[in-house]
Design a protein around this motif. Structure first.
Motif, mmCIF file in Angstrom:
data_model
loop_
_atom_site.group_PDB
_atom_site.id
_atom_site.type_symbol
_atom_site.label_atom_id
_atom_site.label_comp_id
_atom_site.label_asym_id
_atom_site.label_seq_id
_atom_site.Cartn_x
_atom_site.Cartn_y
_atom_site.Cartn_z
ATOM 1 N N ALA A 134 1.746 6.545 -3.260
ATOM 2 C CA ALA A 134 0.469 6.231 -2.612
ATOM 3 C C ALA A 134 0.637 6.094 -1.103
ATOM 4 N N MET A 135 1.735 5.456 -0.680
ATOM 5 C CA MET A 135 1.981 5.310 0.756
ATOM 6 C C MET A 135 2.170 6.662 1.427
ATOM 7 N N LEU A 136 3.026 7.492 0.857
ATOM 8 C CA LEU A 136 3.320 8.791 1.471
ATOM 9 C C LEU A 136 2.091 9.684 1.484
ATOM 10 N N GLU A 137 1.337 9.717 0.389
ATOM 11 C CA GLU A 137 0.124 10.545 0.345
ATOM 12 C C GLU A 137 -0.892 10.073 1.368
ATOM 13 N N ASN A 138 -1.030 8.755 1.501
ATOM 14 C CA ASN A 138 -1.976 8.214 2.463
ATOM 15 C C ASN A 138 -1.576 8.541 3.895
ATOM 16 N N LEU A 139 -0.286 8.399 4.208
ATOM 17 C CA LEU A 139 0.171 8.701 5.562
ATOM 18 C C LEU A 139 0.047 10.187 5.879
ATOM 19 N N ILE A 140 0.278 11.037 4.888
ATOM 20 C CA ILE A 140 0.103 12.481 5.090
ATOM 21 C C ILE A 140 -1.344 12.800 5.435
ATOM 22 N N GLN A 141 -2.269 12.101 4.824
ATOM 23 C CA GLN A 141 -3.689 12.338 5.074
ATOM 24 C C GLN A 141 -4.154 11.788 6.415
ATOM 25 N N THR A 142 -3.480 10.756 6.929
ATOM 26 C CA THR A 142 -4.033 10.023 8.067
ATOM 27 C C THR A 142 -3.254 10.142 9.370
ATOM 28 N N LEU A 143 -2.016 10.611 9.330
ATOM 29 C CA LEU A 143 -1.216 10.692 10.559
ATOM 30 C C LEU A 143 -1.308 12.079 11.185
ATOM 31 N N PRO A 144 -0.942 12.200 12.457
ATOM 32 C CA PRO A 144 -0.981 13.504 13.141
ATOM 33 C C PRO A 144 -0.084 14.536 12.455
ATOM 34 N N GLU A 145 -0.410 15.787 12.655
ATOM 35 C CA GLU A 145 0.263 16.894 11.975
ATOM 36 C C GLU A 145 1.764 16.892 12.205
ATOM 37 N N GLU A 146 2.213 16.507 13.399
ATOM 38 C CA GLU A 146 3.648 16.569 13.687
ATOM 39 C C GLU A 146 4.453 15.530 12.895
ATOM 40 N N ARG A 147 3.786 14.600 12.245
ATOM 41 C CA ARG A 147 4.475 13.600 11.434
ATOM 42 C C ARG A 147 4.582 14.003 9.960
ATOM 43 N N ILE A 148 3.909 15.053 9.559
ATOM 44 C CA ILE A 148 3.706 15.334 8.140
ATOM 45 C C ILE A 148 4.959 15.869 7.449
ATOM 46 N N ALA A 149 5.733 16.719 8.109
ATOM 47 C CA ALA A 149 6.837 17.415 7.449
ATOM 48 C C ALA A 149 7.825 16.441 6.805
ATOM 49 N N ARG A 150 8.211 15.403 7.530
ATOM 50 C CA ARG A 150 9.188 14.465 6.977
ATOM 51 C C ARG A 150 8.592 13.678 5.814
ATOM 52 N N LEU A 151 7.305 13.352 5.910
ATOM 53 C CA LEU A 151 6.645 12.637 4.821
ATOM 54 C C LEU A 151 6.583 13.498 3.561
ATOM 55 N N ARG A 152 6.298 14.780 3.721
ATOM 56 C CA ARG A 152 6.267 15.683 2.560
ATOM 57 C C ARG A 152 7.644 15.804 1.921
ATOM 58 N N LEU A 153 8.672 15.809 2.737
ATOM 59 C CA LEU A 153 10.030 15.880 2.205
ATOM 60 C C LEU A 153 10.331 14.668 1.332
ATOM 61 N N GLU A 154 9.930 13.490 1.785
ATOM 62 C CA GLU A 154 10.149 12.289 0.985
ATOM 63 C C GLU A 154 9.288 12.308 -0.276
ATOM 64 N N LEU A 155 8.084 12.838 -0.178
ATOM 65 C CA LEU A 155 7.201 12.921 -1.340
ATOM 66 C C LEU A 155 7.784 13.844 -2.409
ATOM 67 N N GLU A 156 8.429 14.912 -1.977
ATOM 68 C CA GLU A 156 9.029 15.859 -2.925
ATOM 69 C C GLU A 156 10.205 15.249 -3.675
ATOM 70 N N LYS A 157 10.835 14.224 -3.124
ATOM 71 C CA LYS A 157 11.979 13.589 -3.787
ATOM 72 C C LYS A 157 11.545 12.688 -4.942
ATOM 73 N N LEU A 158 10.322 12.183 -4.903
ATOM 74 C CA LEU A 158 9.890 11.210 -5.902
ATOM 75 C C LEU A 158 9.918 11.761 -7.328
ATOM 76 N N PRO A 159 9.336 12.950 -7.592
ATOM 77 C CA PRO A 159 9.388 13.434 -8.980
ATOM 78 C C PRO A 159 10.801 13.744 -9.458
ATOM 79 N N ARG A 160 11.682 14.152 -8.551
ATOM 80 C CA ARG A 160 13.067 14.404 -8.963
ATOM 81 C C ARG A 160 13.747 13.099 -9.356
#
Length: 201
Positions: A134-160
């Motif tokens: 929920a935190m990562l998805e929310n930050l991806i939706q609300t932070l500037p574009e240049e912050r998104i890549a690292r957040l998506r990387l962390e989000l991809e680790k969760l299901p693994r």
């Protein structure tokens, strides 16, 4: 900032023009204290809260709700840092010449510090998996574009991580849903209104 300095450690490396700089002048530009403080060291604030979450997730304590409350504060701090212009570790003079290079945490450092250990220690907790998502998805939706890549990387680790701990398909499905309360809250829609200040609704 935040690094331990032992007696005799080098603090500066001078490459050109060193004859105009005295060791005394350089050393007077550095503040050294007995311990890290959040006032001078932003990463230390993250470190303290991550440690609180980690203790709550230890087998001896087993208190994931405390960890979720810690993630609430980390969520707030990440949004605050993510909206700021972070230092680029370079100081230039009026002519644009590089005069000083130094180390300071960047966005990737803050995200890694905020998420990695909680994800690892809380891997067996559905509550933690959902709150981190929920935190990562929310930050991806609300932070500037240049912050998104690292957040998506962390989000991809969760299901693994979840696949290693939840052999039951129903549990795996639960862990794959973002929940701001961990377990018990309803998923917010993308068009929901957002409060101006963080805290329980």
């Amino acid at each position: 900032m935040g690094d331990f300095i032992a007696y005799g450690d080098p603090l500066f490396r001078i490459f050109q023009g060193g004859e105009s700089l005295s060791a005394e002048t350089l050393c007077q530009s550095v503040a050294i204290g007995q311990e890290r403080t959040p006032q001078q060291d932003a990463a230390f604030a993250f470190r303290i809260i991550v440690d609180i979450a980690s203790k709550g997730l230890s087998p001896a304590i087993n208190d994931p709700t405390t960890a979720v409350l810690a993630i609430d504060q980390i969520h707030h701090l990440l949004r605050n840092v993510g909206c700021r212009r972070l230092d680029d570790e370079r100081v230039r003079d009026a002519a644009g010449r590089l005069r000083l290079a130094y180390r300071t945490p960047d966005w990737e450092d803050f995200v890694e510090l905020a998420v990695t250990e909680i994800r690892q220690f809380g891997g067996a907790s559905i509550q933690i998996a959902r709150r981190l998502r929920a935190m990562l998805e929310n930050l991806i939706q609300t932070l500037p574009e240049e912050r998104i890549a690292r957040l998506r990387l962390e989000l991809e680790k969760l299901p693994r991580s979840a696949k290693r701990f939840f052999p039951e398909p129903a549990d795996l499905a639960l862990a794959d849903i973002g929940d701001l309360q961990g377990v018990g809250g309803k998923r917010r829609g993308q068009n929901d209104s957002r409060p101006q200040k963080g805290g329980p609704a």
